[in-house]
Design a protein around this motif. Structure first.
Motif, PDB file in Angstrom:
ATOM      1  N   VAL A  70     -30.244 -17.679  -1.035  1.00 31.51           N
ATOM      2  CA  VAL A  70     -31.000 -16.439  -1.233  1.00 31.51           C
ATOM      3  C   VAL A  70     -30.620 -15.399  -0.193  1.00 31.51           C
ATOM      4  CG1 VAL A  70     -33.301 -15.409  -1.128  1.00 31.51           C
ATOM      5  CG2 VAL A  70     -32.939 -17.541  -2.386  1.00 31.51           C
ATOM      6  N   PHE A  71     -30.452 -15.826   1.046  1.00 33.43           N
ATOM      7  CA  PHE A  71     -30.233 -14.870   2.126  1.00 33.43           C
ATOM      8  C   PHE A  71     -28.777 -14.755   2.554  1.00 33.43           C
ATOM      9  CE2 PHE A  71     -34.690 -16.023   2.477  1.00 33.43           C
ATOM     10  CZ  PHE A  71     -35.263 -14.771   2.517  1.00 33.43           C
ATOM     11  N   GLY A  72     -27.886 -15.462   1.880  1.00 37.07           N
ATOM     12  CA  GLY A  72     -26.474 -15.352   2.203  1.00 37.07           C
ATOM     13  C   GLY A  72     -26.133 -15.882   3.573  1.00 37.07           C
ATOM     14  N   MET A  73     -26.905 -16.872   4.048  1.00 41.08           N
ATOM     15  CA  MET A  73     -26.677 -17.419   5.378  1.00 41.08           C
ATOM     16  C   MET A  73     -26.339 -18.891   5.272  1.00 41.08           C
ATOM     17  SD  MET A  73     -29.707 -15.679   7.604  1.00 41.08           S
ATOM     18  CE  MET A  73     -30.984 -16.426   6.614  1.00 41.08           C
ATOM     19  N   ALA A  74     -25.667 -19.410   6.272  1.00 44.61           N
ATOM     20  CA  ALA A  74     -25.370 -20.840   6.341  1.00 44.61           C
ATOM     21  C   ALA A  74     -25.346 -21.235   7.798  1.00 44.61           C
ATOM     22  CB  ALA A  74     -24.012 -21.129   5.692  1.00 44.61           C
ATOM     23  N   PRO A  75     -25.626 -22.495   8.100  1.00 44.39           N
ATOM     24  CA  PRO A  75     -25.562 -22.923   9.491  1.00 44.39           C
ATOM     25  C   PRO A  75     -24.177 -22.641  10.079  1.00 44.39           C
ATOM     26  CG  PRO A  75     -26.528 -24.622   8.087  1.00 44.39           C
ATOM     27  CD  PRO A  75     -25.978 -23.580   7.174  1.00 44.39           C
ATOM     28  N   ALA A  76     -24.156 -22.247  11.351  1.00 45.15           N
ATOM     29  CA  ALA A  76     -22.893 -21.905  12.000  1.00 45.15           C
ATOM     30  C   ALA A  76     -21.970 -23.115  12.022  1.00 45.15           C
ATOM     31  CB  ALA A  76     -23.151 -21.409  13.411  1.00 45.15           C
ATOM     32  N   SER A  77     -20.709 -22.908  11.658  1.00 42.08           N
ATOM     33  CA  SER A  77     -19.729 -23.979  11.692  1.00 42.08           C
ATOM     34  C   SER A  77     -19.327 -24.256  13.134  1.00 42.08           C
ATOM     35  CB  SER A  77     -18.493 -23.582  10.882  1.00 42.08           C
ATOM     36  OG  SER A  77     -17.831 -22.486  11.509  1.00 42.08           O
ATOM     37  N   ALA A  78     -18.673 -25.395  13.344  1.00 48.25           N
ATOM     38  CA  ALA A  78     -18.199 -25.733  14.685  1.00 48.25           C
ATOM     39  C   ALA A  78     -17.225 -24.668  15.183  1.00 48.25           C
ATOM     40  CB  ALA A  78     -17.538 -27.107  14.673  1.00 48.25           C
ATOM     41  N   HIS A  79     -16.405 -24.126  14.266  1.00 46.43           N
ATOM     42  CA  HIS A  79     -15.459 -23.074  14.642  1.00 46.43           C
ATOM     43  C   HIS A  79     -16.203 -21.835  15.140  1.00 46.43           C
ATOM     44  CE1 HIS A  79     -12.785 -19.609  13.962  1.00 46.43           C
ATOM     45  NE2 HIS A  79     -11.796 -20.456  14.221  1.00 46.43           N
ATOM     46  N   ASP A  80     -17.243 -21.420  14.422  1.00 40.50           N
ATOM     47  CA  ASP A  80     -18.020 -20.245  14.817  1.00 40.50           C
ATOM     48  C   ASP A  80     -18.752 -20.492  16.136  1.00 40.50           C
ATOM     49  OD1 ASP A  80     -17.211 -18.938  12.539  1.00 40.50           O
ATOM     50  OD2 ASP A  80     -18.989 -19.487  11.381  1.00 40.50           O
ATOM     51  N   GLN A  81     -19.271 -21.706  16.291  1.00 37.02           N
ATOM     52  CA  GLN A  81     -19.949 -22.040  17.540  1.00 37.02           C
ATOM     53  C   GLN A  81     -18.979 -21.991  18.716  1.00 37.02           C
ATOM     54  OE1 GLN A  81     -21.519 -25.895  16.384  1.00 37.02           O
ATOM     55  NE2 GLN A  81     -23.575 -25.067  16.162  1.00 37.02           N
ATOM     56  N   GLY A  82     -17.766 -22.495  18.492  1.00 37.04           N
ATOM     57  CA  GLY A  82     -16.757 -22.464  19.541  1.00 37.04           C
ATOM     58  C   GLY A  82     -16.389 -21.042  19.940  1.00 37.04           C
ATOM     59  N   GLN A  83     -16.264 -20.160  18.946  1.00 37.71           N
ATOM     60  CA  GLN A  83     -15.934 -18.762  19.231  1.00 37.71           C
ATOM     61  C   GLN A  83     -17.059 -18.094  20.016  1.00 37.71           C
ATOM     62  OE1 GLN A  83     -13.064 -17.685  18.902  1.00 37.71           O
ATOM     63  NE2 GLN A  83     -12.143 -17.957  16.898  1.00 37.71           N
ATOM     64  N   LYS A  84     -18.290 -18.387  19.643  1.00 42.51           N
ATOM     65  CA  LYS A  84     -19.439 -17.814  20.340  1.00 42.51           C
ATOM     66  C   LYS A  84     -19.497 -18.298  21.784  1.00 42.51           C
ATOM     67  CE  LYS A  84     -24.465 -17.318  19.942  1.00 42.51           C
ATOM     68  NZ  LYS A  84     -25.666 -17.679  19.135  1.00 42.51           N
ATOM     69  N   LEU A  85     -19.247 -19.593  21.992  1.00 44.81           N
ATOM     70  CA  LEU A  85     -19.266 -20.155  23.339  1.00 44.81           C
ATOM     71  C   LEU A  85     -18.127 -19.581  24.169  1.00 44.81           C
ATOM     72  CD1 LEU A  85     -20.423 -22.068  25.410  1.00 44.81           C
ATOM     73  CD2 LEU A  85     -19.101 -23.918  24.364  1.00 44.81           C
ATOM     74  N   ARG A  86     -16.967 -19.406  23.557  1.00 46.75           N
ATOM     75  CA  ARG A  86     -15.830 -18.815  24.272  1.00 46.75           C
ATOM     76  C   ARG A  86     -16.199 -17.433  24.811  1.00 46.75           C
ATOM     77  NH1 ARG A  86     -10.959 -17.985  20.485  1.00 46.75           N
ATOM     78  NH2 ARG A  86     -10.329 -20.111  21.061  1.00 46.75           N
ATOM     79  N   ALA A  87     -16.854 -16.628  23.992  1.00 49.27           N
ATOM     80  CA  ALA A  87     -17.262 -15.289  24.422  1.00 49.27           C
ATOM     81  C   ALA A  87     -18.262 -15.366  25.574  1.00 49.27           C
ATOM     82  CB  ALA A  87     -17.863 -14.522  23.241  1.00 49.27           C
ATOM     83  N   LEU A  88     -19.168 -16.333  25.516  1.00 50.28           N
ATOM     84  CA  LEU A  88     -20.152 -16.501  26.584  1.00 50.28           C
ATOM     85  C   LEU A  88     -19.475 -16.860  27.906  1.00 50.28           C
ATOM     86  CD1 LEU A  88     -23.159 -16.847  27.492  1.00 50.28           C
ATOM     87  CD2 LEU A  88     -22.937 -19.243  26.840  1.00 50.28           C
ATOM     88  N   LEU A  89     -18.501 -17.746  27.854  1.00 50.72           N
ATOM     89  CA  LEU A  89     -17.830 -18.201  29.073  1.00 50.72           C
ATOM     90  C   LEU A  89     -16.921 -17.132  29.670  1.00 50.72           C
ATOM     91  CD1 LEU A  89     -16.989 -21.851  27.964  1.00 50.72           C
ATOM     92  CD2 LEU A  89     -18.730 -21.139  29.616  1.00 50.72           C
TER      93      LEU A  89
END
Length: 233
Positions: A70-89
C-alpha cells in the motif's frame, strides 16, 4: 477576504504547520489506520476457521506484504543498510566514536586470538622501515555495545609509532583501538569499502590507514566489518 487575512494564510509559519500536518497524517496516522483495518480484515476472514494458526500465519506474513504494498515501502536490504552505515562512518575518523554516538554504554572490545589479518597487503601500506619500528602487532577484536556485536576489526599497528600512554591502554584487552590512541590524535585515509560479498552477518567492510597528526606517519592499517546493529535505532 481582506489583504491582511490572505497574508496570514500564506505566511511561512502557516505553510510549515500545514506541511507538518500532512506528514504526520501520511507517515504515522494513515499507516496506523490501514494496519488496524488489515488486522481486522484478517481476523474476520479467519474467525470462522477452527484452525487458528492460519490467522497468525496471515498476520505474520500476509500483513507485511499488504502494508508495504500500500505504501510502496519495504524493509531496508542489507545493501541499503551498508550504504547508510558507510555514510554514518564518514562523519568521523574514529569508527569507535561513531558507534559510541548511539550506544548508551561504553563500547568495549573482546579480544580474539586470530593474529593474522585477512588482507596482508594492508601491512605493506604501513611503510615499515628496517629500523626498530618494523615490528607490528595485530589486534583482532569484536566491538560490543553491551551484549550486541557491532563490528569485528583487525588492527595491524606499529607500537613504536604510538605514545607510551596509548601502548599502555592497548594492554587492556577491552579498550577499543580508537579510544586507546585518542580519537583526536589521528586522521583516517579510507582505502576501500564494500557492501557485497561479505561473510554472513556483516553489511559493510572498510579498509583504511590511520595516520598520526604530528607527521602524517601511518600508525595502523585496519580492516573493519560491521553488522546491521551498528546502525542507530
Amino acid at each position: 477576504m481582506t489583504t491582511t487575512s490572505a497574508m496570514i494564510l500564506k505566511s511561512p509559519l502557516t505553510k510549515t504547520i500545514a506541511t507538518i500536518r500532512k506528514r504526520l497524517w501520511r507517515i504515522f496516522l494513515l499507516p496506523a489506520l490501514v494496519r488496524l483495518f488489515l488486522q481486522g480484515a484478517l481476523k474476520r476472514t479467519f474467525s470462522g476457521i477452527s484452525n487458528a494458526p492460519f490467522y497468525h500465519l496471515g498476520r505474520s506474513f500476509l500483513l507485511p506484504f499488504l502494508y508495504y504494498g500500500v505504501f510502496g515501502m519495504a524493509p531496508a536490504s542489507a545493501h541499503d543498510q551498508g550504504q547508510k552505515l558507510r555514510a554514518l562512518l564518514l562523519e568521523r575518523d574514529s569508527a569507535t566514536a561513531s558507534l559510541q554516538s548511539f550506544c548508551k554504554t561504553p563500547i568495549h572490545a573482546v579480544l580474539l586470538h586470530n593474529h593474522s589479518i585477512p588482507d596482508s597487503a594492508l601491512i605493506a601500506s604501513l611503510n615499515l622501515s628496517a629500523t626498530s619500528d618494523a615490528a607490528i602487532n595485530i589486534r583482532h577484536v569484536q566491538l560490543m555495545c553491551g551484549s550486541t556485536l557491532l563490528s569485528e576489526a583487525w588492527n595491524a599497528y606499529v607500537p613504536n609509532r604510538l605514545t607510551p600512554v596509548a601502548r599502555a591502554r592497548l594492554a587492556d584487552k577491552h579498550t577499543p583501538f580508537g579510544r586507546a590512541i585518542g580519537s583526536t590524535t589521528f586522521w583516517r585515509e579510507r582505502l576501500s569499502s564494500r557492501v557485497t560479498g561479505l561473510p554472513t552477518g556483516f553489511i559493510l567492510e572498510n579498509r583504511a590507514l590511520l595516520h598520526r597528526h604530528t607527521d602524517n606517519l601511518p600508525i595502523a592499517a585496519v580492516l573493519e566489518r560491521y553488522t546491521k546493529d551498528a546502525l542507530p535505532r
